[in-house]
Design a protein around this motif. Sequence first.
Motif, short mmCIF file in Angstrom:
data_model
loop_
_atom_site.label_atom_id
_atom_site.label_comp_id
_atom_site.label_asym_id
_atom_site.label_seq_id
_atom_site.Cartn_x
_atom_site.Cartn_y
_atom_site.Cartn_z
N ARG A 1 0.82 -1.21 0.00
CA ARG A 1 0.00 0.00 0.00
C ARG A 1 0.86 1.27 0.00
O ARG A 1 0.63 2.19 -0.80
N THR A 2 1.84 1.33 0.87
CA THR A 2 2.67 2.54 0.96
C THR A 2 3.43 2.78 -0.34
O THR A 2 3.51 3.91 -0.83
N ASP A 3 4.00 1.71 -0.90
CA ASP A 3 4.73 1.85 -2.16
C ASP A 3 3.81 2.34 -3.28
O ASP A 3 4.21 3.18 -4.11
N LEU A 4 2.58 1.81 -3.32
CA LEU A 4 1.65 2.23 -4.36
C LEU A 4 1.24 3.69 -4.17
O LEU A 4 1.11 4.44 -5.14
N GLU A 5 1.06 4.11 -2.93
CA GLU A 5 0.72 5.50 -2.67
C GLU A 5 1.83 6.44 -3.10
O GLU A 5 1.58 7.52 -3.66
N PHE A 6 3.07 6.06 -2.83
CA PHE A 6 4.19 6.90 -3.25
C PHE A 6 4.26 6.98 -4.77
O PHE A 6 4.56 8.05 -5.33
N ALA A 7 3.98 5.88 -5.45
CA ALA A 7 3.96 5.91 -6.91
C ALA A 7 2.87 6.85 -7.41
O ALA A 7 3.07 7.60 -8.39
N ALA A 8 1.70 6.83 -6.75
CA ALA A 8 0.60 7.72 -7.12
C ALA A 8 0.97 9.17 -6.86
O ALA A 8 0.65 10.07 -7.66
N LEU A 9 1.66 9.44 -5.74
CA LEU A 9 2.09 10.80 -5.43
C LEU A 9 3.08 11.31 -6.47
O LEU A 9 3.00 12.46 -6.92
N GLU A 10 4.04 10.47 -6.84
CA GLU A 10 5.02 10.85 -7.86
C GLU A 10 4.33 11.17 -9.18
O GLU A 10 4.67 12.15 -9.86
N SER A 11 3.35 10.33 -9.56
CA SER A 11 2.60 10.56 -10.79
C SER A 11 1.84 11.88 -10.71
O SER A 11 1.81 12.65 -11.68
N GLY A 12 1.20 12.14 -9.56
CA GLY A 12 0.44 13.37 -9.40
C GLY A 12 1.30 14.62 -9.47
O GLY A 12 0.93 15.62 -10.10
N LEU A 13 2.46 14.57 -8.83
CA LEU A 13 3.35 15.73 -8.86
C LEU A 13 3.92 15.97 -10.25
O LEU A 13 4.08 17.13 -10.68
N GLU A 14 4.21 14.89 -10.95
CA GLU A 14 4.72 15.04 -12.32
C GLU A 14 3.65 15.63 -13.24
O GLU A 14 3.91 16.53 -14.04
N ALA A 15 2.42 15.14 -13.09
CA ALA A 15 1.32 15.65 -13.92
C ALA A 15 0.98 17.08 -13.57
O ALA A 15 0.53 17.85 -14.44
N ALA A 16 1.19 17.46 -12.32
CA ALA A 16 0.84 18.83 -11.88
C ALA A 16 1.63 19.89 -12.61
O ALA A 16 1.20 21.05 -12.69
N LEU A 17 2.77 19.52 -13.17
CA LEU A 17 3.58 20.48 -13.93
C LEU A 17 2.85 20.95 -15.19
O LEU A 17 3.20 21.99 -15.75
N LYS A 18 1.85 20.19 -15.62
CA LYS A 18 1.10 20.55 -16.83
C LYS A 18 -0.18 21.32 -16.51
O LYS A 18 -0.91 21.71 -17.43
#
Length: 375
Positions: free
Chosen positions: A177-194
């Motif tokens: 769960r924690t690893d998946l959440e961190f992956a989701a956070l990384e994806s969200g922060l990367e997408a936020a640049l757009k």
Amino acid sequence: MSTRKPSARALTSGMPASPEATEPPLEQLRGLRLQVLEIIDEVLGESSQATDAVREELRRHIAAHPGRPEEALLEHLASLRSEQPAPQNEPESQDNPAAQGEPESQHANSQHASSQHPSSARLEAVLRDHMLMTAFQPVFDLTTSTVVGAEALTRFVSDSGDPADYWFAEAEDSGLRTDLEFAALESGLEAALKLPAHLFVALKLSDEVCLDPRLPGLFEQTPVAPARVILEVSGKFPQEQAASLDAAVAPLRSAGVRLSIENTGSFFAGASHILRLKPEMIKLERNLTAGLNQDSLRQELVEAEVAFAREIGAALIAQRIETRDELATLADLGVTLGEGYHLGRPSVQPSEWAKWGGRSRHLASPGGRGRTTRS
């Protein structure tokens, strides 16, 4: 129509009187109704163990009994009891979430068996190959009709089409769960640049991730300005964990990251957490929004949260606004931020996100159409 609050007699006039009993005190009635609302809160909350079918059935009963949550809950419980129980010699069905909700066909059960119990192998593949993406849902300022932020929602790239809840539940069971959440956070922060640069970015995370020592490093590596980030946590964490959460997010908040608490429990139960953490934002749970225009008691609860948020200097945001009347009522009660399908659906398309930069449109008519049940 008058907006005067109902009197004590109006609140109890629908209850039959018994020759032997006197009319219950108003405080007792309010206490009972608050308990009922807390039970409804728990069932409809995303963190509950109820299936989507059970939640949807409860919502139908609430809609059928506007302003009478006690009757809605009783009818809901009765409908669950009327369902055929699973045979005792098949204990595996007790672990099947579908057994707690509306009965499904055998075809549906077999069709979704793999999606309800996905293997950890596909989770490991998602983590290894980054097979997830971020959708953003716009958050509106209800006073100016403009988009001021976006909430990040995780979408998974797979043939099954399973919703995010299935993936995170399986990750919980698999210890990922924690690893998946961190992956989701990384994806969200990367997408936020757009996203348009002036919009805030709301990222939902669990208590465990808040306490994870990797979290500060994640924000040190992202080019997203800390002042744009809002970390959203549930208000249902244990009381003894409040101090640890406060200490864990303190460095991030010092850097400019803001905190939001989703009030998934009752308002009164979550108030102590909110006072301790002093978030910049408080998020109303969906059960307070659904059918709000038809329920004067819930309007009073929202009014209490509006006053409380103003007292501590926090913004109040309503989620899952699905009708014009719900929106008008929320605006009439003083809620200033909102999101939901009525305002704007989630999107994975940067071209759609770009339109939110200067988006302004008519959200509710002056004076609204809210609070229609008060008389």
